[in-house]
Scaffold this motif. Structure first.
Motif, mmCIF file in Angstrom:
data_model
loop_
_atom_site.group_PDB
_atom_site.id
_atom_site.type_symbol
_atom_site.label_atom_id
_atom_site.label_comp_id
_atom_site.label_asym_id
_atom_site.label_seq_id
_atom_site.Cartn_x
_atom_site.Cartn_y
_atom_site.Cartn_z
ATOM 1 N N GLY A 376 1.498 26.769 93.351
ATOM 2 C CA GLY A 376 2.104 25.480 93.637
ATOM 3 C C GLY A 376 3.599 25.584 93.868
ATOM 4 N N PRO A 377 4.224 24.451 94.194
ATOM 5 C CA PRO A 377 5.672 24.443 94.453
ATOM 6 C C PRO A 377 6.499 24.966 93.286
ATOM 7 C CG PRO A 377 4.656 22.376 95.139
ATOM 8 C CD PRO A 377 3.614 23.125 94.378
ATOM 9 N N ASP A 378 5.975 24.787 92.067
ATOM 10 C CA ASP A 378 6.716 25.260 90.903
ATOM 11 C C ASP A 378 6.409 26.724 90.567
ATOM 12 O OD1 ASP A 378 4.112 24.967 90.164
ATOM 13 O OD2 ASP A 378 4.520 23.791 88.348
ATOM 14 N N GLY A 379 5.597 27.356 91.412
ATOM 15 C CA GLY A 379 5.257 28.755 91.184
ATOM 16 C C GLY A 379 4.091 28.978 90.256
ATOM 17 N N ALA A 380 3.530 27.896 89.722
ATOM 18 C CA ALA A 380 2.397 28.038 88.806
ATOM 19 C C ALA A 380 1.129 28.354 89.600
ATOM 20 C CB ALA A 380 2.198 26.754 88.007
ATOM 21 N N PRO A 381 0.274 29.241 89.084
ATOM 22 C CA PRO A 381 -0.958 29.579 89.789
ATOM 23 C C PRO A 381 -1.963 28.430 89.743
ATOM 24 C CG PRO A 381 -0.924 30.647 87.653
ATOM 25 C CD PRO A 381 0.415 29.997 87.815
ATOM 26 N N VAL A 382 -2.698 28.281 90.832
ATOM 27 C CA VAL A 382 -3.732 27.254 90.950
ATOM 28 C C VAL A 382 -5.024 27.951 91.360
ATOM 29 C CG1 VAL A 382 -4.505 25.166 92.120
ATOM 30 C CG2 VAL A 382 -2.058 25.495 91.606
ATOM 31 N N ALA A 383 -6.040 27.862 90.511
ATOM 32 C CA ALA A 383 -7.327 28.476 90.832
ATOM 33 C C ALA A 383 -8.101 27.560 91.761
ATOM 34 C CB ALA A 383 -8.113 28.725 89.548
ATOM 35 N N GLU A 384 -8.357 28.037 92.993
ATOM 36 C CA GLU A 384 -9.090 27.228 93.963
ATOM 37 C C GLU A 384 -10.597 27.413 93.818
ATOM 38 O OE1 GLU A 384 -7.571 28.214 97.783
ATOM 39 O OE2 GLU A 384 -5.652 27.184 97.459
ATOM 40 N N THR A 385 -11.009 28.658 93.661
ATOM 41 C CA THR A 385 -12.418 28.957 93.398
ATOM 42 C C THR A 385 -12.478 30.085 92.373
ATOM 43 O OG1 THR A 385 -12.633 30.624 95.142
ATOM 44 C CG2 THR A 385 -13.098 28.327 95.751
ATOM 45 N N SER A 386 -13.574 30.127 91.649
ATOM 46 C CA SER A 386 -13.811 31.216 90.707
ATOM 47 C C SER A 386 -15.207 31.765 90.948
ATOM 48 C CB SER A 386 -13.688 30.728 89.258
ATOM 49 O OG SER A 386 -12.367 30.329 88.974
ATOM 50 N N ARG A 387 -15.347 33.061 90.742
ATOM 51 C CA ARG A 387 -16.639 33.723 90.930
ATOM 52 C C ARG A 387 -17.166 34.164 89.567
ATOM 53 N NH1 ARG A 387 -15.024 37.534 93.644
ATOM 54 N NH2 ARG A 387 -15.144 36.482 95.662
ATOM 55 N N VAL A 388 -18.380 33.756 89.274
ATOM 56 C CA VAL A 388 -19.010 34.105 88.007
ATOM 57 C C VAL A 388 -20.208 34.999 88.296
ATOM 58 C CG1 VAL A 388 -20.077 33.248 85.888
ATOM 59 C CG2 VAL A 388 -18.311 31.883 87.032
ATOM 60 N N GLN A 389 -20.185 36.207 87.754
ATOM 61 C CA GLN A 389 -21.322 37.105 87.864
ATOM 62 C C GLN A 389 -22.280 36.819 86.712
ATOM 63 O OE1 GLN A 389 -19.474 41.010 87.847
ATOM 64 N NE2 GLN A 389 -19.805 41.224 90.042
ATOM 65 N N ILE A 390 -23.544 36.672 87.036
ATOM 66 C CA ILE A 390 -24.548 36.303 86.032
ATOM 67 C C ILE A 390 -25.703 37.297 86.104
ATOM 68 C CG2 ILE A 390 -26.083 34.484 85.198
ATOM 69 C CD1 ILE A 390 -24.339 32.488 86.801
ATOM 70 N N ARG A 391 -26.121 37.777 84.953
ATOM 71 C CA ARG A 391 -27.326 38.610 84.884
ATOM 72 C C ARG A 391 -28.369 37.873 84.054
ATOM 73 N NH1 ARG A 391 -27.315 44.934 84.344
ATOM 74 N NH2 ARG A 391 -26.938 44.521 86.554
ATOM 75 N N ILE A 392 -29.544 37.658 84.660
ATOM 76 C CA ILE A 392 -30.681 37.042 83.976
ATOM 77 C C ILE A 392 -31.708 38.120 83.698
ATOM 78 C CG2 ILE A 392 -32.495 35.297 84.093
ATOM 79 C CD1 ILE A 392 -29.669 34.171 84.030
ATOM 80 N N ARG A 393 -32.219 38.134 82.478
ATOM 81 C CA ARG A 393 -33.180 39.155 82.092
ATOM 82 C C ARG A 393 -34.546 38.554 81.781
ATOM 83 N NH1 ARG A 393 -28.800 42.318 78.353
ATOM 84 N NH2 ARG A 393 -28.161 43.864 79.912
#
Length: 431
Positions: A376-393
């Protein structure tokens, strides 16, 4: 040579094995905290420097010349395996493991097991199954010929020995994580004999797989010390053969007691075997301890296998029966999660909740694995998307139900997309 006391003490700390086994999810947003309004606040400068002394070397030696050296750097999560042997002017790297350009496929399971037995017979501190298996399993690669019935009891016992405060029921989470990560069955992995007579691994380049081979020990590998490694394993085999040739094993009472111990209920006859050994003047301290005071049934099992000259794993199948890893299945998924206008740690909280639910139900785990960030304008990070890896057993439907419930709890953006992490990356519909 016993384990470095500093390393032995560090291995007893609660955070050692989660860090060594990469169970802690250290992702990009761990460098940021939230302020009281839920906005990101860079705290990198406030963090203490990593402990420069949190680096160790484990030396597993068969004698003064043949040894494996494991360099452990917890601050950088890098682990290097080297070999010393006659004819090598200095230790030679066999492989390494990290979170970037790893080459961890070095040992076959049968080699690791035989080496661990020989190390244990040479150094009483290196009880087998124990630290050697727990530390060096990450440098082992499996294929279709590796039998979970023979492997699971040993690895479960190894992790229970070095992490006694964790769960005792097998297969342990560490064992299953390792089995799924290092099992290249079905990926085209083969072992062939090079022109110089040494075994090497190979995998077709054109085979699409999510578990590619990363090894120096390949058919055309020029950096792997094939002859020196063969000398190491030959020395281990000599140590095991010497044990099986001990004169006390010719005593009729010992032979009869040993025969009873090789039956499916053989572990119930261990005291009689130990007594027979005493009478025949067999005094090897490691084997006597394994028979009289084993830290697990698996420790007594390998001792009896060795004394009876059985194929490693043969008695484990009789004593322990089928492994729960037989027929085990898993599915890897990727969740693309829109996080714009959410608190910076929104994805972290959701992922922690999801992995807690999955682990509580013994259905797998989830890990935050990057995404897209703007500033952002103040230099703070902004998370637009996140990726989550999931393992189902084992139960995909039950796992998907937990994912859907977690997304609803956190009022996730309806645009969130769940896909299979393997080709052709199809979209997964949630219930």
């Amino acid at each position: 040579m016993p384990l470095d006391p500093a390393l032995a003490a560090r291995m007893a700390d609660a955070d050692f094995w989660p860090r060594y086994l990469l169970e802690d999810d250290d992702t990009y947003d761990d460098h940021f905290d939230e302020d009281e309004d839920g906005c990101a606040k860079d705290d990198v400068d406030d963090e203490d420097d990593e402990d420069d002394e949190d680096e160790f070397q484990a030396r597993f030696a068969l004698d003064g010349a043949h040894a494996l050296l494991l360099d452990i750097s917890l601050p950088f999560t890098t682990y290097d395996l080297h070999l010393t042997a006659p004819g090598l002017p200095e230790p030679v790297q066999l492989g390494w493991d990290d979170q970037a350009h790893f080459h961890p496929h070095v040992l076959r399971w049968a080699e690791l097991d035989r080496l661990a037995r020989a190390f244990a017979l040479t150094d009483p501190q290196l009880r087998h199954p124990g630290p050697v298996l727990a530390l060096l399993a990450r440098f082992t690669v499996l294929d279709e010929h590796d039998d979970p019935d023979a492997i699971t009891p040993l690895l479960d016992a190894a992790f229970h020995h070095v992490r006694p405060g964790a769960a005792t029921e097998g297969p342990r989470p560490e064992t299953r994580d390792w089995w799924e990560l290092r099992n290249l069955a079905g990926t085209g992995l083969t072992w062939v004999t090079r022109e110089d007579g040494h075994p090497a691994c190979d995998q077709p380049d054109d085979l699409r797989t999510d578990l590619p081979l990363y090894s120096l020990r390949t058919v055309d590998g020029e950096d792997f010390p094939f002859a020196a490694f063969a000398a190491l394993t030959a020395r281990a085999d000599d140590i095991l053969a010497d044990v099986a040739a001990h004169p006390a094993l010719a005593d009729p009472a010992v032979r009869a007691a040993l025969e009873r111990c090789t039956a499916p209920d053989g572990h119930t006859h261990l005291p009689a075997l130990a007594t027979a050994f005493d009478a025949a003047c067999h005094t090897h301290p490691v084997l006597q301890r394994a028979l009289r005071e084993p830290h697990s049934r698996a420790e007594a099992c390998w001792a009896v296998e060795t004394l009876a000259a059985l194929t490693p794993g043969e008695l484990a199948r009789r004593w322990f029966g089928p492994s729960a890893l037989n027929g085990a299945r898993h599915w890897d998924l990727n969740l693309e999660l829109p996080t714009l206008a959410r608190p910076f740690r929104y994805a972290r909280h959701l992922t922690d909740d999801l992995t807690g639910r999955l682990k509580a139900a013994a259905l797998g785990h989830a890990d935050l694995n990057g995404g897209t960030i703007s500033y952002g304008p103040d230099g703070a990070p902004v998370a637009e998307t996140s990726r989550v890896q999931i393992r189902i057993r084992d139960d995909l439907a039950a796992g998907l139900t937990l994912i859907a419930a977690t997304l609803a709890t956190h009022t996730a953006d309806p645009a969130a997309v769940l896909k299979y992490a393997t080709y052709p990356y199809e979209v997964v519909e949630l219930p």
